[in-house]
Motif scaffolding. Sequence first.
Motif, short mmCIF file in Angstrom:
data_model
loop_
_atom_site.label_atom_id
_atom_site.label_comp_id
_atom_site.label_asym_id
_atom_site.label_seq_id
_atom_site.Cartn_x
_atom_site.Cartn_y
_atom_site.Cartn_z
N LEU A 96 -36.99 10.08 5.94
CA LEU A 96 -37.78 8.98 6.49
C LEU A 96 -37.29 7.61 6.02
O LEU A 96 -36.74 7.46 4.94
CB LEU A 96 -39.23 9.13 6.05
N THR A 97 -37.54 6.61 6.85
CA THR A 97 -37.52 5.22 6.43
C THR A 97 -38.88 4.62 6.76
O THR A 97 -39.71 5.26 7.41
CB THR A 97 -36.41 4.41 7.14
N VAL A 154 -44.38 -1.71 15.10
CA VAL A 154 -44.32 -0.39 14.49
C VAL A 154 -43.05 0.30 14.99
O VAL A 154 -42.78 0.34 16.20
CB VAL A 154 -45.56 0.45 14.86
N ARG A 155 -42.26 0.83 14.05
CA ARG A 155 -40.97 1.41 14.40
C ARG A 155 -40.89 2.88 13.99
O ARG A 155 -41.58 3.30 13.05
CB ARG A 155 -39.84 0.61 13.74
N ALA A 156 -40.06 3.62 14.68
CA ALA A 156 -39.89 5.04 14.37
C ALA A 156 -39.29 5.20 12.99
O ALA A 156 -38.27 4.60 12.67
CB ALA A 156 -39.01 5.70 15.42
N SER A 157 -39.92 6.03 12.16
CA SER A 157 -39.43 6.27 10.80
C SER A 157 -38.18 7.15 10.77
O SER A 157 -37.47 7.18 9.77
CB SER A 157 -40.51 6.94 9.95
N ALA A 158 -37.93 7.85 11.86
CA ALA A 158 -36.75 8.70 11.97
C ALA A 158 -36.53 8.98 13.45
O ALA A 158 -37.44 8.83 14.27
CB ALA A 158 -36.93 9.99 11.20
N ALA A 159 -35.33 9.38 13.79
CA ALA A 159 -35.06 9.76 15.17
C ALA A 159 -35.91 10.96 15.55
O ALA A 159 -36.19 11.83 14.72
CB ALA A 159 -33.58 10.08 15.34
N GLY A 160 -36.35 10.97 16.82
CA GLY A 160 -37.17 12.10 17.24
C GLY A 160 -37.59 12.00 18.68
O GLY A 160 -37.15 11.12 19.42
N GLU A 161 -38.46 12.92 19.07
CA GLU A 161 -38.97 12.98 20.44
C GLU A 161 -40.45 12.61 20.43
O GLU A 161 -41.22 13.06 19.58
CB GLU A 161 -38.81 14.38 21.01
N VAL A 162 -40.84 11.80 21.41
CA VAL A 162 -42.24 11.45 21.57
C VAL A 162 -42.97 12.66 22.16
O VAL A 162 -42.64 13.12 23.25
CB VAL A 162 -42.41 10.23 22.49
N VAL A 163 -43.95 13.19 21.43
CA VAL A 163 -44.68 14.37 21.92
C VAL A 163 -46.11 14.03 22.31
O VAL A 163 -46.80 14.88 22.90
CB VAL A 163 -44.67 15.50 20.88
N HIS A 164 -46.55 12.81 22.02
CA HIS A 164 -47.91 12.43 22.41
C HIS A 164 -48.04 10.92 22.43
O HIS A 164 -47.60 10.23 21.51
CB HIS A 164 -48.94 13.00 21.45
N VAL A 165 -48.67 10.41 23.49
CA VAL A 165 -49.12 9.02 23.57
C VAL A 165 -50.51 9.07 24.19
O VAL A 165 -50.69 9.60 25.29
CB VAL A 165 -48.19 8.16 24.45
N GLY A 166 -51.50 8.54 23.50
CA GLY A 166 -52.84 8.59 24.07
C GLY A 166 -53.86 7.91 23.18
O GLY A 166 -53.56 7.41 22.10
N TRP A 167 -55.12 7.94 23.67
CA TRP A 167 -56.23 7.32 22.96
C TRP A 167 -56.99 8.39 22.18
O TRP A 167 -57.54 9.33 22.76
CB TRP A 167 -57.17 6.63 23.94
N ARG A 226 -34.07 6.07 15.11
CA ARG A 226 -34.68 5.49 13.92
C ARG A 226 -34.73 3.97 14.04
O ARG A 226 -33.76 3.32 14.41
CB ARG A 226 -33.85 5.87 12.69
N GLY A 227 -35.90 3.40 13.75
CA GLY A 227 -36.06 1.96 13.80
C GLY A 227 -36.41 1.40 15.17
O GLY A 227 -36.67 0.20 15.29
N GLN A 228 -36.44 2.23 16.19
CA GLN A 228 -36.80 1.75 17.53
C GLN A 228 -38.29 1.42 17.57
O GLN A 228 -39.13 2.15 17.04
CB GLN A 228 -36.48 2.83 18.56
N GLN A 229 -38.63 0.30 18.21
CA GLN A 229 -40.04 -0.05 18.30
C GLN A 229 -40.77 0.94 19.20
O GLN A 229 -40.33 1.25 20.30
CB GLN A 229 -40.26 -1.46 18.84
N ILE A 230 -41.93 1.41 18.69
CA ILE A 230 -42.72 2.35 19.48
C ILE A 230 -44.13 1.82 19.74
O ILE A 230 -44.86 2.39 20.54
CB ILE A 230 -42.81 3.72 18.77
#
Length: 526
Positions: free
Chosen positions: A299-300, A336-349, A446-450
Motif C-alpha cells: 500500500l501507499t 482520494v487516490r488509489a492506494s494500490a493498483a486494482g479493479e473497482v468492484v463497487h461504487v455506490g451509496w 496506484r495514485g489515480q484519483q478515485i
Amino acid sequence: MARAYTGVFRPGNDGHALWAAGWESFEAKWKELSRNGLRLHSISVSVENDVPQFIGTYRAGSGGHALWVANWASFEAKWKELSRQGLRLVSIAVYEVRGTAMYAGAFLPGNDGHALWVAGWESFEAKWKELSRNGLRLVSVSAAVVGGAPQYAGVFRAGSGGHALWAAPWPSFEAKWKELSGQGLRLVSVDTFAHGRTQMWVGAYLPGQGGHGLWAGQDWESFTARWHEWSQQGLRLVDTAGSRHPCTADALNQVVMPTGEYNYAVTGHADVYHWPVQDTTGATRFARLGHLTAVEPFLTLPFSDTDVKRNGIWRYGDGGWHHAGDYSQGDATFEVRASAAGEVVHVGWDLWSGNTVILSHDVNGRADAYRTIYMHLRDGADHDADAAWNETMASTGIKASDLAEYKTHLLETGATEDPADRDLDAAHWGTNAQTIPVSVGQQVSRGQQIAWAGNTGPGGKRGSGGPNTHLHIFWARRDTDGQLYFFDPYGVYSTPGNYAAGVTDATSGPCVRYPSGWTDGKPQYP
C-alpha cells in the motif's frame, strides 16, 4: 504493566489449560483445575514493579501433585520431602521480589532419578554436563537476576539420548533453536531475563519429532491467540516465560474488542468485511493471528496532498473501536487516490457511510487478495442530497436517534427534502463537479484519483456544527477461509497516540507488533 509472554509448543491432543495471574488467583485456579482432571505441568514467574505474575500450563492428568512457592530454604526442604513421597519436581521458576530470591515449583508423580541445581552460569553449566554424563537430563530451566547477578535453576530427570542447553540474546537463541530443531532436538523449556541492557534467553532441549513451535515476546492477546490456534492444530503449550514488553501497556492487547462485534456489510455490495477474530464461541475472544501476521506490504497513502493528516486508525482518540483509518485536512476536501493498483468492484451509496468505492487488489500472485474500502466520499452535491433523503432517511436499518441527528444536519446545511427548496452549503456538500470518476470493472493505477473526501452519510456527519470532511478507509485481507478481515497497515492496532507522529514517518519500534502493509514498511505518497 507491560508484560510479554513466550511459549514452547509440542505435539498433543489431550485436555489442557493456560492461566496467568497474581498468586491468589493462580492458586485458586490451580485447585479448581486440579479437581477437574488437569495437572500443572509448567510454571513460570515474571516480576514487574515487584509484582509477580504466575503463568501455568496444564495437561490432563491424575494422581498426586503439588505446587510450592517459597524462599530457597523452604523450597529445598519441600522438594526433598515430596521426593520421598513419590513426587518429582517437573518445573521450576526462580524470581526476585524486593531483594528476596523466590522459587516456584510444580510436582507430579514419579520415582526415577532426579536432581535440582541452582547456581550462576559457570556452575550451572558444569553441573548440567556432570549430570548429563550420569544419565540425567535437564527438563526444566529457569533464570532471573538475583542480587544483581543471573541465577539459573534446573530440574533434572532420568533420561538418555541427545540433549542441549543454550543461553544467549534472542538472535543467537532463535538461530540455535532452528539449528537444533533441524537436528531432531526439541525445545522443552525456556526462560528469559533482562541483564543490564541485554535480554537473555535460556532453553533446554531433548529428542523429539513432529510439529513444534516457539512464540516469543508477545503481548497477552497475541500469545493466547497463538495458543488457541496451535492447540486446534494438535500442539500443546509445554512451557512459558514472562518478561517486560518494551512497548507501553496502553498500546498492547487492543486488536479484539472485549464486547460486541464488528462486521460491515456495504449497502448494495455482496461481501461482508469482518473484524479479525478467530473464535467467539467461548468466554475468551481470540485474535485471528494467522491473518494478522500474513499482511503483506503493498500500500501507499490514499492521497497525495501533504496537508492531509492522520486521525484515528484502529481505535479513536477517545478509545472507541474504529477498525479503519481516518484522514483529513480540516474542513477542506481533497483528492482520494488509489492506494494500490486494482479493479473497482463497487461504487455506490452506503446507508451509513455515504458514497463508497471499493477496490480489489491482486498481491503476490493471489487474485483479489486485498480490498481497500473508501467511504464518506462526494459524488456531486445534488446527487448526495437526493441519496441522503431517498436512501438513508427512507431506510429502516438505522437507529431512529441517528436518523434524527442526520436530519438535523441535512436541514441545517440546506439539504431539504424538496430539491426545489435546497440551498446546499458547499462546505458540507461540495459542488456538482466533485464526482466519483471511476466505475465498476475499471482498472485503476496506484495514485489515480478515485473520489473526493466528504462527510456524506450519517457515519460521516450527524447533528449541528461544522463539516466533518474526511476519508474513512477500511483495509481488508482475504484469509484462508475465503472471508475478508480488517487489518491495520501500520501494524500497531491501538489508539492514535501510539502511532508515529508524522503521516509519512516509518512504522517501527516495539509497538509495531504485526507486519506493516505499507510498501517498504513506510507510509508514503503514491
